[in-house]
Design an enzyme around this catalytic site. Structure first.
Site, PDB file in Angstrom:
ATOM      1  N   SER A  60       0.795  -1.246   0.000  1.00  0.00           N
ATOM      2  CA  SER A  60       0.000   0.000   0.000  1.00  0.00           C
ATOM      3  C   SER A  60       0.822   1.288   0.000  1.00  0.00           C
ATOM      4  O   SER A  60       0.271   2.344  -0.311  1.00  0.00           O
ATOM      5  CB  SER A  60      -0.932   0.033   1.205  1.00  0.00           C
ATOM      6  OG  SER A  60      -2.169  -0.521   0.854  1.00  0.00           O
ATOM      7  N   LYS A  63       0.758   3.348  -3.055  1.00  0.00           N
ATOM      8  CA  LYS A  63      -0.361   4.253  -3.360  1.00  0.00           C
ATOM      9  C   LYS A  63       0.095   5.705  -3.295  1.00  0.00           C
ATOM     10  O   LYS A  63      -0.453   6.566  -3.975  1.00  0.00           O
ATOM     11  CB  LYS A  63      -1.514   4.008  -2.382  1.00  0.00           C
ATOM     12  CG  LYS A  63      -2.156   2.618  -2.557  1.00  0.00           C
ATOM     13  CD  LYS A  63      -3.075   2.277  -1.395  1.00  0.00           C
ATOM     14  CE  LYS A  63      -3.701   0.895  -1.574  1.00  0.00           C
ATOM     15  NZ  LYS A  63      -4.404   0.443  -0.362  1.00  0.00           N
ATOM     16  N   TYR A 188      -2.182  -1.931 -10.857  1.00  0.00           N
ATOM     17  CA  TYR A 188      -2.293  -1.839  -9.390  1.00  0.00           C
ATOM     18  C   TYR A 188      -1.552  -2.997  -8.699  1.00  0.00           C
ATOM     19  O   TYR A 188      -0.777  -2.781  -7.766  1.00  0.00           O
ATOM     20  CB  TYR A 188      -3.775  -1.818  -8.987  1.00  0.00           C
ATOM     21  CG  TYR A 188      -3.961  -1.917  -7.493  1.00  0.00           C
ATOM     22  CD1 TYR A 188      -3.636  -0.849  -6.665  1.00  0.00           C
ATOM     23  CD2 TYR A 188      -4.418  -3.099  -6.901  1.00  0.00           C
ATOM     24  CE1 TYR A 188      -3.767  -0.947  -5.286  1.00  0.00           C
ATOM     25  CE2 TYR A 188      -4.558  -3.203  -5.526  1.00  0.00           C
ATOM     26  CZ  TYR A 188      -4.224  -2.130  -4.723  1.00  0.00           C
ATOM     27  OH  TYR A 188      -4.342  -2.231  -3.360  1.00  0.00           O
ATOM     28  N   TYR A 240      -4.708   2.871   7.644  1.00  0.00           N
ATOM     29  CA  TYR A 240      -6.011   2.211   7.485  1.00  0.00           C
ATOM     30  C   TYR A 240      -7.011   2.701   8.530  1.00  0.00           C
ATOM     31  O   TYR A 240      -6.993   3.868   8.902  1.00  0.00           O
ATOM     32  CB  TYR A 240      -5.851   0.684   7.525  1.00  0.00           C
ATOM     33  CG  TYR A 240      -4.697   0.170   6.707  1.00  0.00           C
ATOM     34  CD1 TYR A 240      -4.582   0.503   5.357  1.00  0.00           C
ATOM     35  CD2 TYR A 240      -3.708  -0.627   7.259  1.00  0.00           C
ATOM     36  CE1 TYR A 240      -3.530   0.042   4.594  1.00  0.00           C
ATOM     37  CE2 TYR A 240      -2.644  -1.095   6.497  1.00  0.00           C
ATOM     38  CZ  TYR A 240      -2.558  -0.755   5.165  1.00  0.00           C
ATOM     39  OH  TYR A 240      -1.519  -1.204   4.425  1.00  0.00           O
ATOM     40  N   VAL A 258       0.967  -3.861   3.663  1.00  0.00           N
ATOM     41  CA  VAL A 258       0.865  -5.189   4.272  1.00  0.00           C
ATOM     42  C   VAL A 258       2.113  -6.049   4.060  1.00  0.00           C
ATOM     43  O   VAL A 258       2.192  -7.157   4.587  1.00  0.00           O
ATOM     44  CB  VAL A 258      -0.409  -5.966   3.825  1.00  0.00           C
ATOM     45  CG1 VAL A 258      -1.674  -5.289   4.320  1.00  0.00           C
ATOM     46  CG2 VAL A 258      -0.444  -6.167   2.319  1.00  0.00           C
TER      47      VAL A 258
HETATM   48  N1  GLN Z   1      -2.003  -5.501  -2.628  1.00  0.00           N
HETATM   49  C1  GLN Z   1      -2.695  -5.327  -1.381  1.00  0.00           C
HETATM   50  C2  GLN Z   1      -4.187  -5.419  -1.630  1.00  0.00           C
HETATM   51  O1  GLN Z   1      -4.625  -4.984  -2.670  1.00  0.00           O
HETATM   52  C3  GLN Z   1      -2.320  -3.999  -0.802  1.00  0.00           C
HETATM   53  C4  GLN Z   1      -3.062  -3.692   0.452  1.00  0.00           C
HETATM   54  C5  GLN Z   1      -2.258  -3.071   1.539  1.00  0.00           C
HETATM   55  O2  GLN Z   1      -1.022  -3.027   1.613  1.00  0.00           O
HETATM   56  N2  GLN Z   1      -3.007  -2.623   2.484  1.00  0.00           N
HETATM   57  O3  GLN Z   1      -4.935  -5.922  -0.842  1.00  0.00           O
END
Ligand code: GLN
Length: 306
Positions: A60, A63, A188, A240, A258
């Site tokens: 994430s 992003k 993505y 989050y 994650v």
């Molecule tokens: N690739 C992970 C997902 O799409 C990324 C999510 C994350 O790091 N929170 O669920």
């Protein structure tokens, strides 16, 4: 400040969390790891300890890179008209906020729906496809030419990414998605599967902390406005659905992934990168946040001190 001591004090915390395994390739990562890197803007120097050179999936935290790149390419107005800046209170892959609120855009670029939306805005430039542009930008903003894609993690994400697929189809049905679903998701999943180190994240944090200027060569890479906007979002939505809790406890704009990464930006002072794979229930690195808390207190860098 004794960074070794901070690693020692927090390594045992890894036992309290669990490595992400909803993406099977991430489940194979050795849990007992903790690495810290700090870019000190005053000294223009980076210090690192523990597993700061181990490569892991950015997840994430990508992003942020995609958001900054989209803003650089398309302008702040164009991007922020298509993705909001509100915290959601829901898990990162929740579809609920899209439906319940009936908004015409995802609530922010750091939940999966918002990130997929931002990814869909990118177009090929000079025959270079969006992911190629993104990984080049990642190498530049993280000051690391070795950032590569893990095809194993990418394929694992693609195989098991039905939640993300459902978000993307929802966005398409509501006519928000700008590219087709398979193309948007491929970019993505690939951006999430870029392999970085804690040092890379400290460099990324340092650019944000330094108002968008790369401190290692003094060149501006992103606008001051984009750096400020991103740090504000990190403060309110970077961790989050636990973002509010950690803003209150730690008080440093931080984004997690994650894969076990944390990237923080203490304006005018430090960029911080941390890696430790076991996660708390919300998906944040458990030993990493504990180490960041200790580090923040030692450095006295939370937003509200002077
Ligand atoms: N690739 C992970 C997902 O799409 C990324 C999510 C994350 O790091 N929170 O669920």
């Amino acid at each position: 400040m004794n960074l070794e001591q901070i690693v020692k004090n927090n390594l045992a915390k890894t036992k309290e969390g669990r490595v992400a395994n909803y993406i099977p390739a991430l489940g194979k990562v050795e849990p007992n790891q903790l690495g810290i890197a700090i870019y000190d803007l005053k000294e223009n120097d980076i210090k690192q300890v523990g597993d700061s050179q181990v490569r892991f999936a950015i997840e994430s935290i990508s992003k942020i890179i995609t958001f900054l790149y989209a803003v650089k390419q398309l302008g702040m107005d164009y991007v922020t008209q298509r993705v909001g800046a509100r915290q959601t209170g829901f898990p990162f892959n929740s579809i609920l906020n899209l439906e319940i609120e009936g908004k015409h855009h995802p609530l922010n670029p750091f939940v999966n729906a918002g990130a997929i939306e931002v990814t869909s805005l990118l177009k090929a430039v000079n025959n270079m496809q969006p992911f190629e542009q993104l990984i080049r930008f990642a190498r530049e903003i993280c000051h690391d030419s070795q950032i590569t894609l893990s095809t194993e993690i990418f394929e694992s994400e693609e195989r098991t990414g039905d939640m993300d697929r459902s978000l993307a189809y929802y966005l398409k049905a509501k006519k928000m998605l700008k590219a087709d679903v398979p193309t948007s998701l491929k970019v993505y999943f690939k951006q999430c599967s870029m392999m970085v180190t804690a040092e890379d994240l400290a460099n990324l944090g340092a650019v944000l902390a330094n108002d968008g200027i790369k401190p290692w060569d003094n060149e501006r890479l992103i606008s001051s406005e984009a750096a400020t906007y991103t740090k504000s979002l990190m403060m309110t939505t970077g961790l989050y659905n636990e973002s509010g809790t950690y803003s209150a406890i730690i008080g440093i704009p931080t984004k997690s992934g994650v894969g076990g990464g944390l990237m923080s930006a203490a304006t005018g002072k430090y960029g911080i990168g941390i890696f430790s794979p076991p996660l708390d229930d919300a998906g944040n690195s458990i030993a990493g946040l504990s180490a960041l808390n200790e580090l923040g207190r030692e450095l006295k860098v939370d937003l509200f001190r002077y």
